[in-house]
Structures are given as structure tokens and as C-alpha cells.
Design an enzyme around this catalytic site. Sequence first.
Site, PDB file in Angstrom:
ATOM      1  N   ASP A  71      25.322  55.884   1.572  1.00 36.01           N
ATOM      2  CA  ASP A  71      26.464  55.865   2.495  1.00 36.01           C
ATOM      3  C   ASP A  71      27.775  55.520   1.796  1.00 36.01           C
ATOM      4  O   ASP A  71      28.762  55.197   2.439  1.00 36.01           O
ATOM      5  CB  ASP A  71      26.214  54.880   3.649  1.00 36.01           C
ATOM      6  CG  ASP A  71      25.964  53.467   3.161  1.00 36.01           C
ATOM      7  OD1 ASP A  71      26.208  53.186   1.961  1.00 36.01           O
ATOM      8  OD2 ASP A  71      25.503  52.633   3.962  1.00 36.01           O
TER       9      ASP A  71
ATOM     10  N   HIS B 226      26.314  50.004   6.320  1.00 36.18           N
ATOM     11  CA  HIS B 226      26.860  49.234   5.196  1.00 36.18           C
ATOM     12  C   HIS B 226      27.692  48.048   5.700  1.00 36.18           C
ATOM     13  O   HIS B 226      28.776  47.759   5.199  1.00 36.18           O
ATOM     14  CB  HIS B 226      27.729  50.156   4.336  1.00 36.18           C
ATOM     15  CG  HIS B 226      27.827  49.795   2.884  1.00 36.18           C
ATOM     16  ND1 HIS B 226      27.348  50.592   1.878  1.00 36.18           N
ATOM     17  CD2 HIS B 226      28.364  48.719   2.257  1.00 36.18           C
ATOM     18  CE1 HIS B 226      27.601  50.036   0.703  1.00 36.18           C
ATOM     19  NE2 HIS B 226      28.215  48.879   0.912  1.00 36.18           N
TER      20      HIS B 226
ATOM     21  N   TYR C 212      22.941  52.078  -6.888  1.00 33.57           N
ATOM     22  CA  TYR C 212      24.058  53.013  -6.853  1.00 33.57           C
ATOM     23  C   TYR C 212      23.810  54.006  -7.976  1.00 33.57           C
ATOM     24  O   TYR C 212      23.582  53.606  -9.122  1.00 33.57           O
ATOM     25  CB  TYR C 212      25.387  52.292  -7.077  1.00 33.57           C
ATOM     26  CG  TYR C 212      25.972  51.691  -5.817  1.00 33.57           C
ATOM     27  CD1 TYR C 212      26.201  52.490  -4.706  1.00 33.57           C
ATOM     28  CD2 TYR C 212      26.293  50.352  -5.748  1.00 33.57           C
ATOM     29  CE1 TYR C 212      26.739  51.950  -3.547  1.00 33.57           C
ATOM     30  CE2 TYR C 212      26.834  49.803  -4.588  1.00 33.57           C
ATOM     31  CZ  TYR C 212      27.058  50.614  -3.494  1.00 33.57           C
ATOM     32  OH  TYR C 212      27.590  50.086  -2.358  1.00 33.57           O
TER      33      TYR C 212
HETATM   34  O1  173 Z   1      30.137  46.942   0.267  1.00 32.07           O
HETATM   35  C1  173 Z   1      30.513  46.748  -0.889  1.00 32.07           C
HETATM   36  O2  173 Z   1      31.438  45.994  -1.118  1.00 32.07           O
HETATM   37  C2  173 Z   1      29.846  47.462  -1.955  1.00 32.07           C
HETATM   38  O3  173 Z   1      28.854  48.049  -1.724  1.00 32.07           O
HETATM   39  C3  173 Z   1      30.397  47.501  -3.319  1.00 32.07           C
HETATM   40  C4  173 Z   1      30.361  48.681  -4.029  1.00 32.07           C
HETATM   41  C5  173 Z   1      30.903  48.741  -5.280  1.00 32.07           C
HETATM   42  C6  173 Z   1      31.482  47.628  -5.859  1.00 32.07           C
HETATM   43  C7  173 Z   1      31.498  46.438  -5.169  1.00 32.07           C
HETATM   44  C8  173 Z   1      30.947  46.380  -3.907  1.00 32.07           C
END
Ligand code: 173
Length: 494
Positions: A266, A356, A238
Site C-alpha cells: 500500500d 497503513h 519494502y
Molecule cells: O508509515 C510509515 O511511516 C512508513 O511506512 C515508512 C516508510 C518509509 C520510511 C519511513 C516510514
Amino acid sequence: MKNITPQEIASHNTKDDLWVAIHGKVYDLTEFLPSHPGGQKIILKYAGQDATDAFDPIHPPDIITRFLSPEVCMGQLDISTSAGTMVKKESKADELVRLAREKMPRLDEMYNAFDFESVAKTVLKPEAWAYYSSGADDEISMRENHNAFHRIWLRPRVMVNVQRLDLTTKMLGSNVSMPLYITGTALGKLGHPEGELVLTRAAAQKNIIQMIPTLASCSFDEIVDMAQPNQPQWLQLYVNSDRSITKKFIEHAEQRGIKGLFITVDAPQLGRREKDMRVKYSDDGPEEMEGQKDINRDEGAARYISTFIDPSLNWEDLAWFKTVTKMPVLLKGIQTPEDAVLAARHGCSGIVISNHGGRQLDFAPSAIELLPEIMDALRAEGLEKNFEVYIDGGIRRGSDIFKAIALGATGVGIGRPALFAMSTYGDEGVKKLIQLFQDELVMCMRLMGAPSIKHITRDMVDIRNLKDHFVQSPLDHLGHHAYEQMLPRGLISK
Ligand code: 173
């Protein structure tokens, strides 16, 4: 630092005077309580007690020092006396989980990926089940992900020598036992006290790749340290609004030997997952809600910890990533042929077609439906060479893997199935799950007349109905049973 006995902590157990112990330190959370992004309920549950086990899966280790003022730390847990070990009160929910775990079927009674999901549904804590199982909005994309495979039929070839089968393949240069990897999923400790480390060990034993998530419960280094020498691992990234943090993370990952960087594209904002949101507040009675009319109920733990994700990320940033790392860069979350072509043109080493797990944009199509048109677009532009295409979402059977390979995928990722196997039977569960996928793929390849991965070709599948969303698909009873039906407000089943 002042030593505080468990008895003293236990005497601060009300909404207006609330202490908890976390990792041996004692905090006064009375003031913080109304603003806790995960809701009051969970903190109240641990009032006057040790909250470490509930805290760990969801919070990065440094969050307390980043968000709470030093004054709220009242001292350290006195462990010098025998009374130092805090007795944890078993809540009703914990008791139900314990009883359910006592009644769990044996591991050898698990015959497929759905079986693990059905068991997980009965033994996971409500918060964990809600978080793992939920999808975006009406969960149409989430269910479509597996259902779409039902619209692909097989064209078995016979009279082929299938005495010996070879499932091995190469993914981003690494040799693996089969074209399956464990994709990155956040918050592993919600399901198992050791979290992602369970997946690392199982991946090593079965010689498949694990993609390490940015938002793992374990730290990145713990997960890499758990790997065997030369065990290939990938990183799901991320991108942080503060690019210097992202740069450091990427450089560190490369230096630790990560074999592929998968930038998630995404999720500029985390999807709305209503099961997850509801469970966080489901017990908040009028008293807890008093004076907080404006509380933002959209913001469960996942949303909150995802606020660092940079929504400004765009195609022009890709050049920068290429200057930062020599690792292959792939985009995870591609959902159209146009964007697949753009990814290739921008010098990516590949993509993951993914919605996702149906957790982001509801009505985004399944990866398997997009795969043939994306491969066609890449071929039409002459971009398919040295470009690896992966898919994730809805993989529950060996034949699903077969269909994806036939349509041009290099490999497929599993998310929830690995979490459910981990949460129920730990290391042995995940190994068994991978073995089941392997056994099913063996069977499928043999009956299809395909003795190796290279022999799995596009003419072996019939995709005439794939784009047609209105044909009646056969009901998938196993998936149907494991699926937790969404209920309107006031009718929560658990
Ligand atoms: O799908 C999710 O839950 C995910 O990608 C996510 C993103 C940030 C924090 C926790 C989970």
C-alpha cells in the site's frame, strides 16, 4: 585520523561553519546543510555538538558514507582527555520533555491503550510525536480506523460455561497466547533509545509475535538476536527497486528463522503527513530559509528514506518471490475483496487488510469494515482454506479484537499503541499494554459466552450499520482526548 577536541568542535557552531560529531567522528556539514532532506533546523540545533542521539533513530548506519564525500570527515572525537566527553546542551524542547517525563503518571495508572497515547502526547519529542501520530491528508481514514468498530454491536450469549477461558491460537503455524501481534512500524528509536528491541523483549514475555519492519531504527540482525530461542518473528518487507538487495534480505531473513514474509503493497509512494512535514520546518526563520526558495518541504525524513521503495511492484512479481523463499508470503495493505481474491489466486498464504494506519491514502476504508466482504469473497471463490486474513488499524480495545475474530480474522496487529507504550514506559509499558488487551479480551469473551477463540463466531456480532458512514457514532472521549487536532498554519499548538 586527526584527533579533535570537543572545544574545537564547539567553535564551529554557526550556519557558515558547522561541525558535528556522530559516532565518534567529526563532520563538517556546512556545505551539506541546505540540502539535508530533514531540514536545516535539526542540524543547526546540534551545531558544534554531538548529534549521535538525534541521528540514530532516523538514519541507516551507512548513510554517511553513501551520501557524503570523505573530505567532510575532519577527524575523530578526541576521547583521550577528560574533556573528551561532550557536554550536551539541553535545548528548550529537551527540557520540556524532561520536565514532562518527571510528571508522568505511574504505570499502574494506565487502564487502557488510550492512556498510553495521552501520556505519549505529553512526553514525546515534538518530531517523534508528529511522526508517530500523523496520518495522511485530513486524517479521516486514520480516525475512521477505530471509529468503525463503534458501528459493530455485540450479541452476547448467556448461560455458557465460561469458567475457563482459552485465548491461545495459531498464527502461520506458531502458537501464541492471543490473536494479537505487534506490527512493523518504522523508526523505533524516535520513541525509545533501544527502539524495536523493547518490542522484541515484550513480545517474548507475552508470547505474541513481533513483525520486524524493513525501516527499523535497529538493524534486522540486532532485532533477531534479541529474540528468545524459538520466539516467532515476522518480517515486513519494502521491496527495493534493486531486486538483488531484496533477494539477499529475504534469503537472510529465511535463514534467520523468520516465520512469515509480509510484503507491503500500500505504499508505492509514502503518503503526505502534514503534521510530520510541518514540525521539521516549524522553527525555520527567514534566515534559514534564505537562498532556498526551491526547498522541497514535502520531503521529511520518512519520505526521503523511503525513496528506494519500488513503485513498479505488481502482481506479476509474486511468482519471483515464491522462487526466492519458502517462507509463507503475505500481502500487507490489501483494501478490496478483488485484491484479496487475487492474492489468494497468486498463491499467497494470506493478507493483512490495512490502510497503513491511515497514513497512506486518505478515504481508504478501515480494515474492520472490509473484513466481512473480503471473507465473503474468499469463501465464494473457495479460497478461504489455508489462507490467513489479518487486519490492522484502530485496534484499541479487547472488544475490537473480538469483533475482528468474529468476522473471520486470524489475528490483529497493533502499531501505534505499542509505540506509545514503548515510548513512555519501555519494556514494562509494552507488557502492560498487551496484558490490558488480554484482560479486556478475557472479559469480552466471558460476557459474550465464548470460552475459546474457536467459539467466537460471526453470529455474535451485528454489522448492519458497518457500511453506513453517516450514522451518529457515540463520541469516544478517550480517543478524542488523545487525538491531536490538526490546526491550520500559524496555529501550531506545541
Ligand atoms: O508509515 C510509515 O511511516 C512508513 O511506512 C515508512 C516508510 C518509509 C520510511 C519511513 C516510514
